[in-house]
Write an enzyme that holds these catalytic residues in place. Structure first.
Site, mmCIF file in Angstrom:
data_model
loop_
_atom_site.group_PDB
_atom_site.id
_atom_site.type_symbol
_atom_site.label_atom_id
_atom_site.label_comp_id
_atom_site.label_asym_id
_atom_site.label_seq_id
_atom_site.Cartn_x
_atom_site.Cartn_y
_atom_site.Cartn_z
ATOM 1 N N GLU A 34 0.840 -1.213 0.000
ATOM 2 C CA GLU A 34 0.000 0.000 0.000
ATOM 3 C C GLU A 34 0.866 1.250 0.000
ATOM 4 O O GLU A 34 1.837 1.337 0.755
ATOM 5 C CB GLU A 34 -0.895 -0.030 1.242
ATOM 6 C CG GLU A 34 -2.277 0.510 1.010
ATOM 7 C CD GLU A 34 -3.086 -0.326 0.037
ATOM 8 O OE1 GLU A 34 -3.116 0.015 -1.160
ATOM 9 O OE2 GLU A 34 -3.692 -1.312 0.484
ATOM 10 N N HIS A 35 0.496 2.187 -0.863
ATOM 11 C CA HIS A 35 1.257 3.432 -1.059
ATOM 12 C C HIS A 35 2.678 3.141 -1.540
ATOM 13 O O HIS A 35 3.616 3.856 -1.220
ATOM 14 C CB HIS A 35 1.256 4.287 0.216
ATOM 15 C CG HIS A 35 -0.111 4.860 0.513
ATOM 16 N ND1 HIS A 35 -0.586 5.991 -0.103
ATOM 17 C CD2 HIS A 35 -1.113 4.410 1.294
ATOM 18 C CE1 HIS A 35 -1.816 6.233 0.323
ATOM 19 N NE2 HIS A 35 -2.170 5.278 1.165
ATOM 20 N N GLY A 122 -16.196 5.424 -3.193
ATOM 21 C CA GLY A 122 -15.392 5.958 -2.083
ATOM 22 C C GLY A 122 -15.042 4.929 -1.025
ATOM 23 O O GLY A 122 -14.611 5.279 0.065
ATOM 24 N N SER A 127 -13.550 2.495 -7.298
ATOM 25 C CA SER A 127 -14.687 2.774 -8.178
ATOM 26 C C SER A 127 -14.257 3.735 -9.288
ATOM 27 O O SER A 127 -14.701 3.595 -10.436
ATOM 28 C CB SER A 127 -15.833 3.366 -7.361
ATOM 29 O OG SER A 127 -15.382 4.463 -6.591
ATOM 30 N N GLU A 160 -7.003 10.821 -14.331
ATOM 31 C CA GLU A 160 -7.263 11.096 -12.917
ATOM 32 C C GLU A 160 -6.237 12.093 -12.366
ATOM 33 O O GLU A 160 -6.574 12.999 -11.611
ATOM 34 C CB GLU A 160 -7.248 9.791 -12.123
ATOM 35 C CG GLU A 160 -7.671 10.024 -10.695
ATOM 36 C CD GLU A 160 -8.371 8.846 -10.053
ATOM 37 O OE1 GLU A 160 -8.803 7.918 -10.769
ATOM 38 O OE2 GLU A 160 -8.485 8.862 -8.821
ATOM 39 N N ASP A 172 -4.605 0.882 -9.509
ATOM 40 C CA ASP A 172 -6.048 0.662 -9.646
ATOM 41 C C ASP A 172 -6.455 0.510 -11.108
ATOM 42 O O ASP A 172 -7.218 -0.391 -11.483
ATOM 43 C CB ASP A 172 -6.822 1.828 -9.016
ATOM 44 C CG ASP A 172 -6.393 2.097 -7.581
ATOM 45 O OD1 ASP A 172 -5.687 1.243 -7.011
ATOM 46 O OD2 ASP A 172 -6.756 3.140 -7.050
ATOM 47 N N TYR A 221 -3.864 12.429 0.419
ATOM 48 C CA TYR A 221 -3.124 11.483 -0.435
ATOM 49 C C TYR A 221 -1.982 12.207 -1.147
ATOM 50 O O TYR A 221 -0.831 11.753 -1.137
ATOM 51 C CB TYR A 221 -4.096 10.867 -1.442
ATOM 52 C CG TYR A 221 -3.463 9.858 -2.365
ATOM 53 C CD1 TYR A 221 -3.510 8.500 -2.069
ATOM 54 C CD2 TYR A 221 -2.824 10.248 -3.529
ATOM 55 C CE1 TYR A 221 -2.931 7.563 -2.905
ATOM 56 C CE2 TYR A 221 -2.250 9.323 -4.370
ATOM 57 C CZ TYR A 221 -2.304 7.988 -4.066
ATOM 58 O OH TYR A 221 -1.721 7.068 -4.901
HETATM 59 C C1 GLA Z 1 -5.200 4.735 -4.117
HETATM 60 C C2 GLA Z 1 -4.450 5.085 -5.398
HETATM 61 C C3 GLA Z 1 -3.451 3.970 -5.761
HETATM 62 C C4 GLA Z 1 -2.570 3.601 -4.588
HETATM 63 C C5 GLA Z 1 -3.405 3.376 -3.329
HETATM 64 C C6 GLA Z 1 -2.553 3.179 -2.111
HETATM 65 O O1 GLA Z 1 -6.026 3.630 -4.335
HETATM 66 O O2 GLA Z 1 -5.348 5.277 -6.463
HETATM 67 O O3 GLA Z 1 -2.678 4.375 -6.872
HETATM 68 O O4 GLA Z 1 -1.575 4.561 -4.376
HETATM 69 O O5 GLA Z 1 -4.289 4.463 -3.070
HETATM 70 O O6 GLA Z 1 -1.816 1.999 -2.216
#
Ligand code: GLA
Length: 387
Positions: A34-35, A122, A127, A160, A172, A221
């Site tokens: 994640e991240h 969300g 989504s 995006e 995503d 973010y």
């Molecule tokens: C969101 C972003 C992804 C990713 C995640 C965290 O979903 O769209 O690109 O950075 O957060 O892992």
């Protein structure tokens, strides 16, 4: 799941003509990593059996008319002047993708589009990416344009980033485009190479939507992303060859952490440790070592909570409750954070009891109603019907 025949009828009722085709693109849930995507690291997501559907038909002119069944709202715009819409924010995902296709000089005509999604909006299940990729794919098919899945994903991510203003990574959109049924993908976000890893039949992936939604998710973010960028810039003073946090080892960070401001060091520590955990988790999954995989999920959660600070109390409660339930190997926050969902890995035989108990205990503890999905790893974008 929206029915193809109901979508066709809804399209006909709205636009007075039948659609040519219907496509679908799935949401995703990230098992670990994640991240890390915008730090050129690794992620390990699955595409899920929830999707955005688009019924579509080309128009002979340069107008795009788009109806969202989720928002019960219609928007229309001219291909020659695509601007951000302040009144209909949901439409910016569509506008951004169309603008991205045109910016590549692809021969795109106008279209009528009807959109319906059963990916919770969300909820940390992408989504938005499923909307972008499904719209891009529908327009691609209507206009006989051939884009590779990777190209479509990058185009959707670009929409995006530049049109919606969320500086998301590639995970995503990549999964919405290229997810593989029955598999997680170990994706290298530096070069987009990937390895499908089968999900063993004796476990299920359970998503629990906390129902918590925080405003300003996009700006928080983007701040995290900026902190990572700052860390790389500062670390370069002694590590000139690094291009991203992907290139920094745990040892290097420990030795050179004094270069970073106190608020930035834990952010970098999360990313560097998470990339290592993701690679170890992928190996564990391949070997069927679900205990190790689950332990790494709990570690990932602690790191996201304490070092990256993207969790919220309700999500921490869900993870703690899951940990106490029979059959649960591991659990963690999933997606960007600041609310949204957890993901848990649960033995197949225990999954129904797990879902019932987790929902009930969460309601007792927080008063909130959780939405629980037992997910099936699904295929990326595809055509659902042709008329
Ligand atoms: C969101 C972003 C992804 C990713 C995640 C965290 O979903 O769209 O690109 O950075 O957060 O892992």
């Amino acid at each position: 799941m929206p029915e193809v025949s109901a979508l066709r009828d809804a399209f006909t009722a709205r636009f007075g003509i039948t659609p040519r085709l219907i496509v679908r693109a799935p949401g995703r849930v990230n098992l670990i990593g994640e991240h890390t995507d915008y730090n050129e690291g690794f992620v390990l997501p699955i595409a899920i059996d929830r999707a955005t559907f688009v019924a579509a038909r080309a128009r002979p002119d340069h107008t795009v008319r788009v109806y969202s069944a989720n928002f019960a709202a219609e928007d229309s715009f001219d291909l020659a002047r695509i601007e951000r819409s302040a009144e209909q924010p949901w439409s910016n995902y569509v506008r951004g993708v169309v603008k991205g296709l045109l910016a590549r000089d692809l021969p795109i005509l106008g279209a009528d589009l009807l959109i319906e999604s059963d990916v919770p909006l969300g909820g940390g299940l992408s989504s938005s990416a499923s909307l972008e990729v499904s719209v891009g794919y529908a327009l691609q098919l209507l206009n006989n344009v051939d884009l590779l899945g990777e190209e479509l994903a990058l185009l959707a991510q670009g929409a995006e980033n530049s049109f919606v203003g969320m500086q998301c990574g590639i995970m995503d959109q990549f999964m919405a485009a290229l997810g593989r049924a029955g598999h997680a993908l170990l994706l290298d976000c530096r070069d987009l190479s990937y390895t499908p890893i089968p999900i063993p039949p004796d476990v299920r992936v359970v998503v629990c939507d906390s129902g918590v939604r925080h405003t300003l998710v996009g700006s928080a973010y983007n701040e995290r992303r900026a902190a990572c960028h700052e860390a790389v810039t500062l670390l370069k003073a002694r590590l000139p060859r690094i291009a991203a946090l992907r290139d920094v080892t745990t040892e290097q960070l420990a030795v050179n952490g004094d270069l970073l401001p106190p608020a930035v060091l834990p952010r970098a520590r999360h990313v560097v440790s998470e990339i290592g955990r993701t690679l170890r988790a992928a190996e564990a999954l391949e070997r069927g070592d679900l205990r190790l995989f689950g332990a790494l999920m709990y570690e990932s959660h602690a790191s996201l909570r304490d070092d990256y600070e993207v969790s919220v109390p309700e999500i921490d409660t869900l993870v703690e409750l899951a940990r106490g339930l029979p059959g649960c190997y591991g659990s963690r926050i999933t997606g960007g954070g600041f609310g949204g969902s957890t993901v848990s890995l649960v033995s197949t035989g225990a999954v129904e009891a797990f879902a019932d108990a987790l929902g009930a205990q969460y309601q007792d503890r927080t008063g909130n109603q959780a939405k629980i999905l037992i997910c099936t790893p699904s295929e990326g974008v595809s055509r659902a019907a042709t008329f």
